[in-house]
Design a protein around this motif. Sequence first.
Motif, mmCIF file in Angstrom:
data_model
loop_
_atom_site.group_PDB
_atom_site.id
_atom_site.type_symbol
_atom_site.label_atom_id
_atom_site.label_comp_id
_atom_site.label_asym_id
_atom_site.label_seq_id
_atom_site.Cartn_x
_atom_site.Cartn_y
_atom_site.Cartn_z
ATOM 1 N N ARG A 30 64.314 -32.482 23.655
ATOM 2 C CA ARG A 30 65.005 -31.322 24.225
ATOM 3 C C ARG A 30 65.417 -30.329 23.136
ATOM 4 N NH1 ARG A 30 68.515 -33.727 29.418
ATOM 5 N NH2 ARG A 30 66.675 -34.606 30.460
ATOM 6 N N ILE A 31 65.828 -30.831 21.986
ATOM 7 C CA ILE A 31 66.123 -29.921 20.869
ATOM 8 C C ILE A 31 64.836 -29.250 20.393
ATOM 9 C CG2 ILE A 31 66.809 -29.856 18.433
ATOM 10 C CD1 ILE A 31 68.931 -31.943 19.104
ATOM 11 N N ALA A 32 63.744 -29.994 20.369
ATOM 12 C CA ALA A 32 62.473 -29.460 19.879
ATOM 13 C C ALA A 32 61.931 -28.361 20.780
ATOM 14 C CB ALA A 32 61.449 -30.584 19.760
ATOM 15 N N THR A 33 62.162 -28.470 22.100
ATOM 16 C CA THR A 33 61.561 -27.530 23.050
ATOM 17 C C THR A 33 62.569 -26.580 23.691
ATOM 18 O OG1 THR A 33 61.811 -29.082 24.900
ATOM 19 C CG2 THR A 33 59.772 -29.236 23.597
ATOM 20 N N GLY A 34 63.845 -26.960 23.696
ATOM 21 C CA GLY A 34 64.847 -26.155 24.395
ATOM 22 C C GLY A 34 64.790 -26.327 25.892
ATOM 23 N N ARG A 35 64.067 -27.328 26.361
ATOM 24 C CA ARG A 35 63.906 -27.558 27.802
ATOM 25 C C ARG A 35 64.400 -28.951 28.178
ATOM 26 N NH1 ARG A 35 61.079 -23.729 30.435
ATOM 27 N NH2 ARG A 35 60.017 -22.172 29.159
ATOM 28 N N ALA A 36 64.707 -29.129 29.461
ATOM 29 C CA ALA A 36 65.272 -30.385 29.959
ATOM 30 C C ALA A 36 64.163 -31.407 30.215
ATOM 31 C CB ALA A 36 66.072 -30.135 31.232
ATOM 32 N N ILE A 37 63.431 -31.726 29.147
ATOM 33 C CA ILE A 37 62.334 -32.684 29.255
ATOM 34 C C ILE A 37 62.864 -34.032 29.738
ATOM 35 C CG2 ILE A 37 60.501 -33.870 27.988
ATOM 36 C CD1 ILE A 37 60.076 -30.872 28.235
ATOM 37 N N GLY A 38 62.188 -34.629 30.717
ATOM 38 C CA GLY A 38 62.584 -35.939 31.234
ATOM 39 C C GLY A 38 61.501 -36.969 30.982
ATOM 40 N N PRO A 39 61.854 -38.131 30.428
ATOM 41 C CA PRO A 39 60.833 -39.152 30.143
ATOM 42 C C PRO A 39 60.310 -39.807 31.420
ATOM 43 C CG PRO A 39 63.018 -40.027 29.704
ATOM 44 C CD PRO A 39 63.205 -38.578 30.038
#
Length: 630
Positions: free
Chosen positions: A457-466
């Motif tokens: 999430r820090i790398a992309t700025g998005r709410a990535i969910g595993p």
Amino acid sequence: MKRERELRPVFSRRALLLGAAQVAGFGALGIRLYRMQVLQHGKYATLAKQNSVNERMLAPLRGVITDRTGLILAGNKQHWRALFMMIQAPDPEAVIDQFAHLIPLSPAERTRIARDIAGKPRYVPVLLKDYLDWSDMAKIEVNATALPGVFVDVGASRTYPLGDITSHTIGYVARPTQAQAQDNPVFALPGMRVGRAGVERARDDALRGNPGIVQTEVNAHGTVIRVLDRDNGTQGATVQLTLDAGLQRLAAEQLAGQAGAAVLLDATNGAILAMSSRPGFDPTYFDAGVPETVWKSWMTDPKRPLNDRATAGLYAPGSTFKPNVAMAALECGAITPSTTFYCPGYLKLGNHTFYCWRHQGHGTINVINALQQSCDVFFYHTALVAGIDRIAAMGRKLGLIGALPLDLPGVSHGFLPTRAWARQRKLLWTKGNTVIQGIGQGFTQVTPLGLATMTARIATGRAIGPHIANAVGEIVQSGRAPDDWPSLGFDIRNLAAVRQGMFDVVNTQLGTGYASRLTIPGVFMAGKTGTAQVHDLTQAQEKANYDDANLPWKFRPNAFFIAFAPADAPRYAAAVAVEHGNEGASVSAPIAQALITAALTRDLTPAPPGTIRNAPQAARSLVDHTAGPA
């Protein structure tokens, strides 16, 4: 002659009466036969068929689980077994005793058989003996007349080609419980298994399939003469995962001999490419029942092989928590990228001194340099100005705590303290408590999966969910594009400062992770090292900068490392935890480097749903794909 004439009328009367009786008897018999053969033909034909033909349900073949390339991670292997139809035996106990005389049954098997006989309907087969060899089958066939209702059938056992390498993630299957078998006759079928952990449990409904039916001809003794018809039912669906078997094997190899976990995510969509927890266990034991000696060895192993450290292992994350603290302070305006604090090597608060890992201090330092050099004093100050509630809120936003959209059971939510939590427990929350949380110690507990999610999430700025399921049958589960994940709404300048600090950790000589920088030309990795105490040092030891390597293994700090790469266009995010590894820079960072290097140099395009590769051949091909990093 006179005497003969006198007897003739009498004889004629007797013959007439006898003839009439015979006619009446044959007439009644004829009527009865007519009723049975003509009028009630259907009824008696069915009864006759039931006396010679037997129908029973078959447990369905369980669906297979594959990695993203179609390599089988959980499959089935056929074997022979002895089954017993109680309904065909007048004295079931005598039959079982006779069977045990021919083929020995262990006390555990006798107990299981007795439990099954008591709990199953008489028309449901009972498993007598699994994994028969040719001599066992010959004994059964030769003594068939003495074993009414006993027959040999083909069964399937669960296999896991990668063994303990995928044990925690894939999980295992076991016999249904007695309650399940009573509620649903399908669960009572011999060979029926249900998922108890991991993907096997999460996708049990899809993997289970639908039962079949076999029709056999039996003789008067209940012995099967021949199979008339067999419908094996519908095999369960194939579940294709996002895991890459080569990367999974590499993670296990890198963690060999240690207790820890490694997680590698596709940072653009949250697909889990590798998720290893070490040590592992052999999941095939659960299919037939774990031997007592094996169970005792698991229970007495200090490294606890049954624990899934990747998703349920809770750790104080040490300095890998500092990016979260930095984002909390930056986003609330408590600090800016140019804010500085002075580090003399310690912070005095009341009558307690909180030391920096570098006792000679870092001097005046900003957030980028503080991440680069992992300055504790800077983050003591930062935690105080941000406040514990904002730090906890940021942890939830970055996925360190709270429910993650992961399709696996038993995933821990992690924990970050708040003032409200302290009040509920009548704990006096002090500045000292906040200071300790600022460097990822104290009450803070997160999982390696949570750390990997935060990093993505820090790398992309998005709410990535595993997520780990790529497709179930022909239905694709994880087709979200990077832009489909919602933005976290961070100020790009704040994100840039944290990313720059993590870049400097790995790619500058002052960075704590410099030794593990990538060696791929033109490709850079950003990361953060972490070391978390598990044993309280005395003030004297802290002041003397005591070397933790001198402590017994179980008292040494846990070692962490988080990373994403390429730094300028993030594709992969990793988190590694090694219990009692002492220093993340020297122990955990090389593992993350190896995983990210392998991922960057491989084609990770998923195979079409339903693709299945032969497990033994594919496993051999992994050798070439999992060589160590350059």
